[in-house]
Design a protein around this motif. Structure first.
Motif, PDB file in Angstrom:
ATOM      1  N   ILE A 142      12.621  33.328 -16.813  1.00 55.47           N
ATOM      2  CA  ILE A 142      11.296  32.692 -16.857  1.00 55.47           C
ATOM      3  C   ILE A 142      10.418  33.379 -17.897  1.00 55.47           C
ATOM      4  CG2 ILE A 142       9.154  32.377 -15.549  1.00 55.47           C
ATOM      5  CD1 ILE A 142      10.881  31.888 -13.072  1.00 55.47           C
ATOM      6  N   TYR A 143      10.457  34.721 -17.924  1.00 59.74           N
ATOM      7  CA  TYR A 143       9.719  35.462 -18.946  1.00 59.74           C
ATOM      8  C   TYR A 143      10.181  35.056 -20.346  1.00 59.74           C
ATOM      9  CZ  TYR A 143       7.836  38.851 -15.527  1.00 59.74           C
ATOM     10  OH  TYR A 143       7.174  39.460 -14.493  1.00 59.74           O
ATOM     11  N   HIS A 144      11.493  35.022 -20.539  1.00 64.60           N
ATOM     12  CA  HIS A 144      12.041  34.716 -21.863  1.00 64.60           C
ATOM     13  C   HIS A 144      11.741  33.270 -22.263  1.00 64.60           C
ATOM     14  CE1 HIS A 144      14.281  38.303 -23.120  1.00 64.60           C
ATOM     15  NE2 HIS A 144      14.544  38.506 -21.841  1.00 64.60           N
ATOM     16  N   GLN A 145      11.790  32.361 -21.307  1.00 68.52           N
ATOM     17  CA  GLN A 145      11.494  30.958 -21.617  1.00 68.52           C
ATOM     18  C   GLN A 145      10.050  30.806 -22.095  1.00 68.52           C
ATOM     19  OE1 GLN A 145       9.456  28.573 -19.869  1.00 68.52           O
ATOM     20  NE2 GLN A 145      10.064  26.926 -21.276  1.00 68.52           N
ATOM     21  N   TYR A 165       6.511  40.709 -20.464  1.00 67.17           N
ATOM     22  CA  TYR A 165       6.120  40.684 -19.054  1.00 67.17           C
ATOM     23  C   TYR A 165       4.690  40.169 -18.920  1.00 67.17           C
ATOM     24  CZ  TYR A 165      10.363  43.290 -18.068  1.00 67.17           C
ATOM     25  OH  TYR A 165      11.683  43.664 -17.953  1.00 67.17           O
ATOM     26  N   ARG A 166       4.549  38.979 -18.341  1.00 65.15           N
ATOM     27  CA  ARG A 166       3.242  38.352 -18.171  1.00 65.15           C
ATOM     28  C   ARG A 166       2.911  38.248 -16.679  1.00 65.15           C
ATOM     29  NH1 ARG A 166       3.490  33.334 -22.562  1.00 65.15           N
ATOM     30  NH2 ARG A 166       4.323  34.559 -24.317  1.00 65.15           N
ATOM     31  N   ASN A 167       1.751  38.755 -16.316  1.00 64.72           N
ATOM     32  CA  ASN A 167       1.359  38.765 -14.907  1.00 64.72           C
ATOM     33  C   ASN A 167       1.324  37.371 -14.298  1.00 64.72           C
ATOM     34  OD1 ASN A 167       1.080  41.552 -14.728  1.00 64.72           O
ATOM     35  ND2 ASN A 167      -1.046  41.504 -15.420  1.00 64.72           N
ATOM     36  N   SER A 168       0.967  36.381 -15.096  1.00 61.61           N
ATOM     37  CA  SER A 168       0.855  35.015 -14.581  1.00 61.61           C
ATOM     38  C   SER A 168       2.216  34.435 -14.189  1.00 61.61           C
ATOM     39  CB  SER A 168       0.201  34.111 -15.625  1.00 61.61           C
ATOM     40  OG  SER A 168       0.970  34.089 -16.823  1.00 61.61           O
ATOM     41  N   TYR A 170       4.751  36.471 -12.982  1.00 59.50           N
ATOM     42  CA  TYR A 170       5.414  37.472 -12.137  1.00 59.50           C
ATOM     43  C   TYR A 170       5.497  36.998 -10.688  1.00 59.50           C
ATOM     44  CZ  TYR A 170       5.479  41.715  -9.226  1.00 59.50           C
ATOM     45  OH  TYR A 170       5.741  42.650  -8.253  1.00 59.50           O
ATOM     46  N   TYR A 171       6.711  36.956 -10.161  1.00 62.62           N
ATOM     47  CA  TYR A 171       6.894  36.596  -8.755  1.00 62.62           C
ATOM     48  C   TYR A 171       7.923  37.495  -8.068  1.00 62.62           C
ATOM     49  CZ  TYR A 171      11.569  34.607  -9.343  1.00 62.62           C
ATOM     50  OH  TYR A 171      12.908  34.465  -9.573  1.00 62.62           O
ATOM     51  N   TRP A 172       8.660  38.296  -8.820  1.00 60.39           N
ATOM     52  CA  TRP A 172       9.779  39.042  -8.234  1.00 60.39           C
ATOM     53  C   TRP A 172       9.993  40.341  -8.981  1.00 60.39           C
ATOM     54  CZ3 TRP A 172      12.395  38.789  -3.878  1.00 60.39           C
ATOM     55  CH2 TRP A 172      13.628  39.421  -3.772  1.00 60.39           C
ATOM     56  N   GLY A 173      10.292  41.393  -8.240  1.00 58.59           N
ATOM     57  CA  GLY A 173      10.633  42.670  -8.870  1.00 58.59           C
ATOM     58  C   GLY A 173       9.406  43.501  -9.143  1.00 58.59           C
ATOM     59  N   LEU A 174       9.146  43.768 -10.404  1.00 55.47           N
ATOM     60  CA  LEU A 174       7.975  44.518 -10.837  1.00 55.47           C
ATOM     61  C   LEU A 174       7.488  43.953 -12.163  1.00 55.47           C
ATOM     62  CD1 LEU A 174       9.142  48.159 -10.023  1.00 55.47           C
ATOM     63  CD2 LEU A 174       7.123  47.052  -9.065  1.00 55.47           C
TER      64      LEU A 174
END
Length: 405
Positions: A142-145, A165-168, A170-174
């Motif tokens: 999702i980040y890469h897309q 890494y975008r906070n918007s 982010y749903y899993w991990g760190l």
């Protein structure tokens, strides 16, 4: 109409189904504790506390091993340091609570694991780890897309990698590149090692799967830790004639690894994660006299680095567990933490005579602690539980380990 024949596959599936049906509350909470670390809402401290209570209830007798005493000394000194040098910051309070909860969880979990047969738990853990890693892969994709897959083949610098890494999203991990990468390495290496103790197999697809996730994280941490651990696993599993081929393969892949993964060209740059670490470590040794033998106080790294490092990027620690421990807690904290690790490893060795496996399991965590953790992180605690669980299941011989897809 006759019933379908019973096959080994059916028997294995039935056995796995029975394991999940017979799962206890403590076993459920152990697996939920692992999952909770990856949730964006930080509920894991509550789950750790509840889990510790049920571990205690299912443990016939608590053993206060030498490592637990050393850990108690370290924790007590850290709490005293916090109270004496109270900085008045919410972050400090959060971290001292995290330290106490994490180490209580470790104590009760190891006591619980050490008094039971854990084969069914490891089988269930295997499925949970696969789900956790699959969700991590989806998160990274999702980040890469969102970045139009521009960094799918790697990044040129730590700064560029961190921008993925975008906070918007982010749903899993760190949402931190290095911490997420380290977590992938530890969970992934556990996933790689489980078939070794359950089936006498070293799975190639698992190794490739975990390396793929680690590479997509754009963090060097998981790749380096995994390379060291997996190389050692393969080295002790194959015959002598194959070891030469392994060395040749490593030699051929080394230029690519250095260039695309470790990014050796920018290693000492001021905007590179490793370059920043080198600056912090230099400040520690050059200004060692500025550190009190009793420690400068819990979470004092920002103040120290802000005063003595050539530059400071705002990190809460010095990116080395042992240097951070001495900086904050001095001689007492450093030696009690070191004693905890040494005695914990010794306790593992005494549990089963799996020297090579214990070494393999310890390589990733020790290598990451040298460049990242504070030492009381939940990642460290969970991984120590996992290696104790995996390594103590039974004695194995690597001469009988087979490579398989």
């Amino acid at each position: 109409m006759s019933a379908p024949p019973i096959t080994l596959t059916n028997q294995a599936a039935a056995l796995e189904g029975n394991e999940w049906k017979a799962i206890s509350i403590a076993e459920s909470l152990f697996l939920i504790s692992l999952i909770s670390m990856f949730l964006p809402v930080k509920v894991y401290p509550v789950i750790f506390v509840i889990s510790s209570y049920f571990f205690y209830r299912e443990t016939p007798k608590l053993n206060f091993c030498k490592w637990s005493i050393a850990l108690a000394v370290f924790s007590t000194y850290a709490v005293l340091s916090y109270l004496i040098n109270y900085p008045g910051e919410p972050l400090a309070l959060t971290n001292i609570i995290k330290l106490v909860i994490n180490f209580l969880f470790l104590f009760f979990a190891i006591n619980w694991l050490g008094c039971r047969d854990n084969e069914s738990l490891i089988s269930m853990l295997d499925s949970v780890l696969l789900a956790v890693l699959a969700l991590s892969l989806v998160q990274l994709l999702i980040y890469h897309q969102a970045y139009d897959f521009k960094l799918i083949t790697g990044s040129d610098s730590s700064g560029q990698a961190s921008s993925l890494y975008r906070n918007s999203l982010y749903y899993w991990g760190l949402d931190d590149k290095n911490m997420f990468g380290a977590r992938i390495a530890l969970i992934g290496f556990s996933f790689i090692c489980i078939p070794i103790v359950l089936k006498n197999r070293l799975s190639i697809w698992r190794i490739l799967f975990v390396f793929l996730i680690g590479f997509l994280s754009l963090s060097r941490t998981p790749i380096v830790a995994l390379l060291l651990g997996v190389f050692f696993l393969i080295w002790i599993s194959v015959e002598k004639k194959w070891k030469i081929g392994l060395l040749v393969l490593v030699a051929l892949a080394l230029p690519l690894i250095l260039q695309k993964v470790i990014r050796v060209d920018s290693l000492t740059s001021s905007n590179d994660g490793m370059g920043i670490r080198l600056v912090y470590w230099k400040a520690f040794f050059q200004h060692f006299n500025a550190i009190s033998p009793l420690g400068n106080g819990f979470l004092s790294a920002p103040e120290f680095l802000g005063s003595y490092a050539d530059f400071y990027r705002g990190e809460p620690h010095i990116h080395n567990t042992f240097l951070s421990t001495y900086l904050e807690l001095g001689i007492v904290g450093f030696f009690s933490f070191l004693a905890f690790l040494v005695w914990f490893i010794q306790d593992c060795w005494q549990k089963t005579v799996n020297s090579k496996l214990w070494i393999a399991l310890l390589i990733p965590i020790l290598s990451i602690m040298m460049i990242l953790y504070s030492g009381y992180d939940n990642d460290v605690v969970i991984y120590l539980c996992l290696i104790y669980l995996i390594g103590s299941l039974r004695e194995i011989s690597f001469q009988n380990i087979k490579l398989s897809l």
